[in-house]
Design an enzyme around this catalytic site. Structure first.
Site, mmCIF file in Angstrom:
data_model
loop_
_atom_site.group_PDB
_atom_site.id
_atom_site.type_symbol
_atom_site.label_atom_id
_atom_site.label_comp_id
_atom_site.label_asym_id
_atom_site.label_seq_id
_atom_site.Cartn_x
_atom_site.Cartn_y
_atom_site.Cartn_z
ATOM 1 N N ASP A 112 44.155 36.107 46.569
ATOM 2 C CA ASP A 112 45.038 36.338 45.426
ATOM 3 C C ASP A 112 45.557 34.979 44.958
ATOM 4 O O ASP A 112 46.196 34.255 45.720
ATOM 5 C CB ASP A 112 46.196 37.244 45.882
ATOM 6 C CG ASP A 112 46.999 37.775 44.705
ATOM 7 O OD1 ASP A 112 46.567 37.572 43.546
ATOM 8 O OD2 ASP A 112 48.062 38.378 44.947
ATOM 9 N N ASP A 122 42.283 37.101 38.870
ATOM 10 C CA ASP A 122 42.816 36.199 39.898
ATOM 11 C C ASP A 122 42.884 36.841 41.278
ATOM 12 O O ASP A 122 43.625 36.394 42.127
ATOM 13 C CB ASP A 122 44.212 35.723 39.484
ATOM 14 C CG ASP A 122 45.197 36.875 39.363
ATOM 15 O OD1 ASP A 122 44.756 38.015 39.116
ATOM 16 O OD2 ASP A 122 46.404 36.638 39.518
ATOM 17 N N GLU A 123 42.129 37.894 41.493
ATOM 18 C CA GLU A 123 42.295 38.631 42.742
ATOM 19 C C GLU A 123 40.976 39.307 43.098
ATOM 20 O O GLU A 123 40.318 39.883 42.228
ATOM 21 C CB GLU A 123 43.372 39.696 42.490
ATOM 22 C CG GLU A 123 43.929 40.356 43.705
ATOM 23 C CD GLU A 123 44.909 41.470 43.302
ATOM 24 O OE1 GLU A 123 45.226 42.273 44.181
ATOM 25 O OE2 GLU A 123 45.319 41.546 42.132
#
Lengths: 390, 364
Positions: free
Chosen positions: A12, A106-107
């Site tokens: 993350d 983003d993860e």
């Protein structure tokens, strides 16, 4: 660990959009910053760690964020920019395993079970990934390492930013028990209220609660919920199937000004896009091009094609027409970036009656070129027209 | 220019041509219709530069003349006027005045000279055929035409004269439909491709019976129907060698009751993938099983009684293609001739070679 134990990473990025902005603009570093819509009525899309100290959170209305932190810097989101940074990050993931399930820009979850022999222990891999992301993007990520997705995700959140947290099965009770039940996916606000009424607030409460208490709240999911509270989760990591679009683009050192140069580059990009489509056994219902002028003005043009296309010639014909139509209205344009993409993708499952003939969607030539490039590399073979004569 | 006519006398030709007046125009004059009044005749022309329609009406002309005016507005006005009313049309200055009863309209005009019309199409060959035959050729093949295919020559219908036959062929690369009609006399071999829009417009106009003449020029096709002249540009391209993709009849031939087969397909199709429409046929000598499933994991299965003595075959199709073909086949029975699960399938009425349908299977 049992034979079937998996090694799952949850990666993350830390305050991703905000961190990208701070990286790109030194003046914003160290300052409370949010990325979000222009007006006071917008919401916070991302909040820097500095702003979080003031109680600013993502998804909070902008007006509320400003009330909590009057000195807040606001930046308008640049999604396409974040997307390109995200691509760099996902490229790092794929260096370690193809088993990457993206949850957002983003993860992602990574199943590195099969990568251990090559790259070392899961913790080593997590550390390498963090290091490589910093090298490539100067951004930090927090990584959770566990045997399943649930615990990996919980772990990544325990030591943010720039954390690396491992939770082993023998630590489940000790590490998970004190956490609030809201960390378990699927437990939302309404469920939280009902659980609070039952005096269930921590994972331990949930794990030890009786079926009779939980049944009215969770119904047939009671068993599953209790499993989650015990850190049990057998959901597999599902690599994103069916990409939404496939495209290739390039920024040129020297602006393209002549039609010849543009056509040649367009064909080169088309070859890349078309071959990736074919490799994934997909065909595009929509072909689009992207043009960025020397003054950074960016245009996209698209058209639907029927039948769905994955042949180089077929896509090139459309891309070229789109480019020429654009040029007819933007004569003398100097082009800094070109892109060709296919979207609205469909499985290439309907063969063509005329497939053996030159008018087919993808020709035997395309297939042969693909095979040669697979073996000897992309530069092994190309169309004469894509060669730069200068 | 000054003429008058009953509302209905104007409405009919306007309705006949309005289909080619596109709503979004690059050239303003293309949203207009050309009106030419002369000796008790009014002709109304509409064009989109590809298809041109000219409709005739009888009117009372006081003075002849020609002018262009918005086709849609004129149609809307005529339509909105009360039935049976007499409409008076006259040009005064650059405005066209339309009066009926107590209503008055003044419409903007553009000069007739600027309206693009197709004059002589330089017909090389004229084919005489009954309206019924041409109507049938179109009806049984039009659904297989491609739409916005980059293979532009597929976005239309091949009309072919060959010996004593007039043949229509349409294909989108996934399926093909061919239908032919016998002619009185033997004709010169010729192939033209009529664009999709022209075919659909022509289909809309075909209603009556009697014969009609098809004139074929190098770049145009022109057909005179009752009170309407249809002219379409031809697609400048070479139609693929369709005969090559029509499979030979195979010994794996399924014979089924057409209506029963069609209904079974329609039922099974309900649970096929809405986008790809895939359906599986498990063909055995004991019968055909139709199977479909969708992304929600719902499943449909149906057993069908057929005559079959060939090999066991499992084959997938886009169910819409099968339904289109079964809808076009005539008669009570239908045969599906299948080679194997990767080769195209031939659909016909037993003993009738005039109409042929070919469907390419899907990968299962």
């Amino acid at each position: 660990m049992s034979e079937s134990a998996r090694s799952i990473l949850h990666v993350d990025m830390d305050a991703f959009y905000a961190s990208v902005e701070q990286r790109d603009n030194p003046e914003l570093r160290g300052k409370p910053l949010v990325v979000g819509g222009g007006s006071n009525r917008g919401v916070v899309a991302a909040a820097s760690y500095e702003s979080r100290k003031f109680g600013v959170r993502s998804a909070m209305p902008m007006a509320e964020a400003l009330r909590r932190c009057p000195t807040l810097c606001r930046v308008k989101p640049r999604m396409s920019h974040y997307k390109s940074v995200s691509n760099q990050i996902f490229a790092v993931f794929r260096d370690f395993t193809p088993q990457v399930e993206g949850l957002s820009l983003d993860e992602a979850f990574l199943d590195v079970t099969a990568s251990v022999a090559l790259f070392g222990s899961p913790v080593d891999i997590a550390a390498s990934i963090k290091r490589r992301i910093v090298e490539k993007t100067q951004l930090t990520a927090s990584v959770g390492v566990a045997e399943n997705k649930l615990v990996a995700k919980i772990a990544s959140d325990l030591d943010k930013p720039d954390g690396l947290t491992v939770i082993r099965p023998e630590d489940y009770a000790r590490k998970l028990d004190p956490l609030p039940v809201s960390v378990i996916p699927g437990i939302g606000r309404e469920t939280l209220k009902r659980l609070a009424g039952l005096r269930i607030s921590t994972i331990r409460d949930l794990r030890t609660a009786g079926d009779r208490e939980l049944e009215p709240v969770f119904g047939r999911f009671t068993r599953k919920t209790r499993d989650r509270a015990a850190g049990i989760d057998d959901r597999p990591v599902v690599p994103a199937r069916g990409e939404k679009s496939i495209s290739a683009e390039e920024t040129y050192d020297k602006d393209l000004a002549s039609l010849d140069d543009m056509d040649r580059e367009l064909l080169r990009l088309t070859e890349r896009t078309a071959s990736r489509l074919r490799k994934n056994r997909l065909a595009a219902n929509t072909v689009q091009i992207k043009i960025r002028q020397s003054d950074f003005k960016t245009f996209t043009r698209q058209r639907s094609v029927s039948p769905p296309a994955n042949g180089t010639d077929q896509i090139y014909a459309v891309a070229r027409e789109l480019l020429h139509t654009w040029l007819s209205r933007n004569a003398g344009a100097r082009v800094r970036l070109l892109g060709v993409g296919g979207s609205n993708l469909a499985p290439d499952e309907q063969p063509d009656l005329f497939a053996a003939a030159p008018e087919a969607t993808s020709t035997p030539v395309d297939r042969t070129v693909d095979e040669i490039r697979d073996r000897f590399g992309t530069d092994a073979l190309g169309r004469a027209r894509t060669l730069d004569r200068r | 220019m000054k003429f008058s006519a009953a509302r209905e006398a104007l409405l009919k030709p306007l309705q006949a041509v309005i289909g080619v007046v596109e709503r979004r125009q690059t050239m303003p004059i293309l949203s207009n219709v050309l009106m030419i009044a002369r000796d008790g005749q009014l002709s109304i022309t509409a064009t989109d530069l590809e298809v041109e329609l000219v409709a005739e009406a009888e009117v009372e002309t006081e003075s002849g003349g020609e002018i262009t005016v918005s086709g849609r507005k004129l149609l809307d006005i005529c339509r909105a006027l009360p039935e049976g009313v007499e409409i008076h049309v006259s040009l005064s200055g650059e405005k066209l005045s339309v009066r009926a009863g107590r209503s008055r309209f003044n419409l903007v005009t553009l000069p007739a000279a600027e309206f693009p019309v197709v004059e002589d199409i330089k017909a090389g060959q004229t084919i005489q055929v009954s309206q019924e035959s041409l109507g049938k050729l179109i009806e049984k093949t039009h659904f297989s035409m491609a739409q916005q295919d980059v293979r532009y020559y597929l976005n239309g219908m091949l009309l072919e004269t060959s010996g004593k036959f007039l043949r229509a062929v349409a294909t989108d690369g996934h399926r093909l439909a061919l239908c032919q009609a016998g002619l009185e006399e033997s004709l010169e071999e010729q192939q033209v491709i009529v664009p999709r829009k022209g075919v659909l417009e022509l289909q809309r106009l075909m209603s009556g019976d009697g014969d009609l003449n098809i004139e074929l020029g190098a770049n145009h096709i022109r057909i005179q129907l009752d009170g309407i002249r249809f002219t379409s540009k031809l697609i400048d391209g070479r139609f693929p060698e369709y005969e090559r993709v029509i499979p030979k009849e195979s010994s794996n031939e399924v014979k089924a009751d057409r209506t029963v087969f069609k209904s079974a397909l329609q039922r099974t199709a309900i649970l096929s993938n809405e986008k790809y429409r895939g359906i599986r046929l498990v063909i055995r000598d004991s019968g055909v099983t139709l199977q479909a499933h969708n992304p929600e994991q719902e499943e449909a299965e149906e057993e069908l009684e057929v005559e079959y003595s060939g090999e066991d075959i499992e084959i997938g199709f886009n169910v819409n293609y099968l339904l289109d073909a079964l809808g076009a086949v005539e008669g009570d029975d239908v045969t599906l001739s299948v080679q194997d699960s990767n080769s195209s399938c031939l659909i016909r009425q037993p003993g009738n070679d005039d109409c042929t349908f070919v469907v390419m299977p899907m990968r299962l």
